[in-house]
Motif scaffolding. Structure first.
Motif, PDB file in Angstrom:
ATOM      1  N   SER A 165       0.809  -1.226   0.000  1.00 16.37           N
ATOM      2  CA  SER A 165       0.000   0.000   0.000  1.00 16.37           C
ATOM      3  C   SER A 165       0.840   1.274   0.000  1.00 16.37           C
ATOM      4  CB  SER A 165      -0.946   0.002   1.193  1.00 16.37           C
ATOM      5  OG  SER A 165      -0.215  -0.010   2.406  1.00 16.37           O
ATOM      6  N   ASN A 166       2.041   1.210   0.545  1.00 14.95           N
ATOM      7  CA  ASN A 166       2.852   2.435   0.626  1.00 14.95           C
ATOM      8  C   ASN A 166       3.434   2.852  -0.725  1.00 14.95           C
ATOM      9  OD1 ASN A 166       4.638   0.194   0.728  1.00 14.95           O
ATOM     10  ND2 ASN A 166       6.237   1.509   1.535  1.00 14.95           N
ATOM     11  N   ILE A 167       3.331   2.005  -1.743  1.00 19.42           N
ATOM     12  CA  ILE A 167       3.832   2.389  -3.066  1.00 19.42           C
ATOM     13  C   ILE A 167       2.709   2.436  -4.106  1.00 19.42           C
ATOM     14  CG2 ILE A 167       6.200   1.630  -2.675  1.00 19.42           C
ATOM     15  CD1 ILE A 167       5.532  -0.960  -4.161  1.00 19.42           C
ATOM     16  N   MET A 168       1.485   2.423  -3.627  1.00 20.97           N
ATOM     17  CA  MET A 168       0.331   2.470  -4.529  1.00 20.97           C
ATOM     18  C   MET A 168      -0.339   3.839  -4.461  1.00 20.97           C
ATOM     19  SD  MET A 168      -1.595  -1.084  -3.761  1.00 20.97           S
ATOM     20  CE  MET A 168      -0.905  -2.650  -4.174  1.00 20.97           C
ATOM     21  N   THR A 169      -1.081   4.126  -5.504  1.00 23.32           N
ATOM     22  CA  THR A 169      -1.924   5.310  -5.537  1.00 23.32           C
ATOM     23  C   THR A 169      -3.333   4.847  -5.870  1.00 23.32           C
ATOM     24  OG1 THR A 169      -0.099   6.687  -6.308  1.00 23.32           O
ATOM     25  CG2 THR A 169      -2.332   7.518  -6.671  1.00 23.32           C
ATOM     26  N   LEU A 170      -4.279   5.261  -5.106  1.00 23.13           N
ATOM     27  CA  LEU A 170      -5.672   4.895  -5.333  1.00 23.13           C
ATOM     28  C   LEU A 170      -6.405   6.089  -5.925  1.00 23.13           C
ATOM     29  CD1 LEU A 170      -8.072   2.928  -4.927  1.00 23.13           C
ATOM     30  CD2 LEU A 170      -8.397   4.009  -2.685  1.00 23.13           C
ATOM     31  N   VAL A 171      -7.092   5.855  -7.012  1.00 25.40           N
ATOM     32  CA  VAL A 171      -7.897   6.884  -7.648  1.00 25.40           C
ATOM     33  C   VAL A 171      -9.347   6.433  -7.579  1.00 25.40           C
ATOM     34  CG1 VAL A 171      -8.401   8.090  -9.793  1.00 25.40           C
ATOM     35  CG2 VAL A 171      -6.039   7.538  -9.205  1.00 25.40           C
ATOM     36  N   ALA A 213     -16.046   5.684   1.812  1.00 26.27           N
ATOM     37  CA  ALA A 213     -16.346   4.437   2.526  1.00 26.27           C
ATOM     38  C   ALA A 213     -16.017   3.220   1.662  1.00 26.27           C
ATOM     39  CB  ALA A 213     -17.820   4.413   2.941  1.00 26.27           C
ATOM     40  N   TRP A 214     -16.367   3.278   0.394  1.00 29.26           N
ATOM     41  CA  TRP A 214     -16.046   2.169  -0.515  1.00 29.26           C
ATOM     42  C   TRP A 214     -14.544   1.999  -0.666  1.00 29.26           C
ATOM     43  CZ3 TRP A 214     -20.040   3.773  -4.772  1.00 29.26           C
ATOM     44  CH2 TRP A 214     -21.322   3.332  -4.382  1.00 29.26           C
ATOM     45  N   ALA A 215     -13.832   3.119  -0.768  1.00 28.48           N
ATOM     46  CA  ALA A 215     -12.387   3.059  -0.926  1.00 28.48           C
ATOM     47  C   ALA A 215     -11.729   2.437   0.313  1.00 28.48           C
ATOM     48  CB  ALA A 215     -11.818   4.453  -1.186  1.00 28.48           C
ATOM     49  N   VAL A 216     -12.144   2.862   1.475  1.00 25.55           N
ATOM     50  CA  VAL A 216     -11.599   2.317   2.714  1.00 25.55           C
ATOM     51  C   VAL A 216     -11.913   0.821   2.805  1.00 25.55           C
ATOM     52  CG1 VAL A 216     -11.822   2.361   5.236  1.00 25.55           C
ATOM     53  CG2 VAL A 216     -11.592   4.502   3.957  1.00 25.55           C
ATOM     54  N   GLU A 217     -13.135   0.455   2.478  1.00 27.57           N
ATOM     55  CA  GLU A 217     -13.541  -0.956   2.534  1.00 27.57           C
ATOM     56  C   GLU A 217     -12.706  -1.808   1.570  1.00 27.57           C
ATOM     57  OE1 GLU A 217     -17.403  -3.605   1.209  1.00 27.57           O
ATOM     58  OE2 GLU A 217     -17.726  -1.535   1.826  1.00 27.57           O
ATOM     59  N   SER A 218     -12.452  -1.288   0.397  1.00 33.92           N
ATOM     60  CA  SER A 218     -11.750  -2.058  -0.624  1.00 33.92           C
ATOM     61  C   SER A 218     -10.235  -2.065  -0.452  1.00 33.92           C
ATOM     62  CB  SER A 218     -12.062  -1.485  -2.019  1.00 33.92           C
ATOM     63  OG  SER A 218     -13.429  -1.580  -2.295  1.00 33.92           O
ATOM     64  N   ALA A 219      -9.669  -0.971  -0.017  1.00 33.63           N
ATOM     65  CA  ALA A 219      -8.219  -0.835  -0.032  1.00 33.63           C
ATOM     66  C   ALA A 219      -7.532  -0.945   1.322  1.00 33.63           C
ATOM     67  CB  ALA A 219      -7.833   0.492  -0.699  1.00 33.63           C
ATOM     68  N   SER A 220      -8.284  -0.875   2.397  1.00 35.78           N
ATOM     69  CA  SER A 220      -7.636  -0.850   3.709  1.00 35.78           C
ATOM     70  C   SER A 220      -6.983  -2.177   4.081  1.00 35.78           C
ATOM     71  CB  SER A 220      -8.639  -0.447   4.797  1.00 35.78           C
ATOM     72  OG  SER A 220      -9.672  -1.420   4.883  1.00 35.78           O
TER      73      SER A 220
END
Length: 98
Positions: free
Chosen positions: A69-75, A87-94
């Motif tokens: 996760s520390n080398i990714m970028t989420l759009v 909320a969806w982003a946190v659910e999917s990427a956390s």
């Protein structure tokens, strides 16, 4: 691998796929785009077996080294309210490991 081979065979007749393959071949040899564009049974099974390469082990090693996760970028893009998108982003990427 059968699904990948089937998709590869269908794409061979597609002008867009042919264009991408040509651009890949024309790219500078030192550029990552030149090295590999897409796979098929030959590139994923036959050639690695001939060379003694365990593709699955190589993919797992790549994943362990680079999937962090520390080398990714989420759009996030959507028409929903910002709170819902967050909320969806946190659910999917956390759960992506760091």
């Amino acid at each position: 691998v059968k699904a990948i081979e089937s998709e590869f065979q269908q794409a061979r007749q597609d002008d867009g796929a042919r264009r991408e393959q040509l651009l890949c071949e024309l790219a500078d040899e030192g550029h990552a785009y030149h090295r590999f564009g897409w796979g098929n049974k030959r590139s994923l099974v036959d050639e690695p077996a001939r060379k003694g390469v365990d593709v699955q082990a190589q993919l797992r090693a790549f994943h362990a080294r680079h999937y962090s996760s520390n080398i990714m970028t989420l759009v996030v893009l959507g028409g929903e309210p910002l709170d819902q998108l967050q909320a969806w982003a946190v659910e999917s990427a956390s759960t992506i490991p760091n």
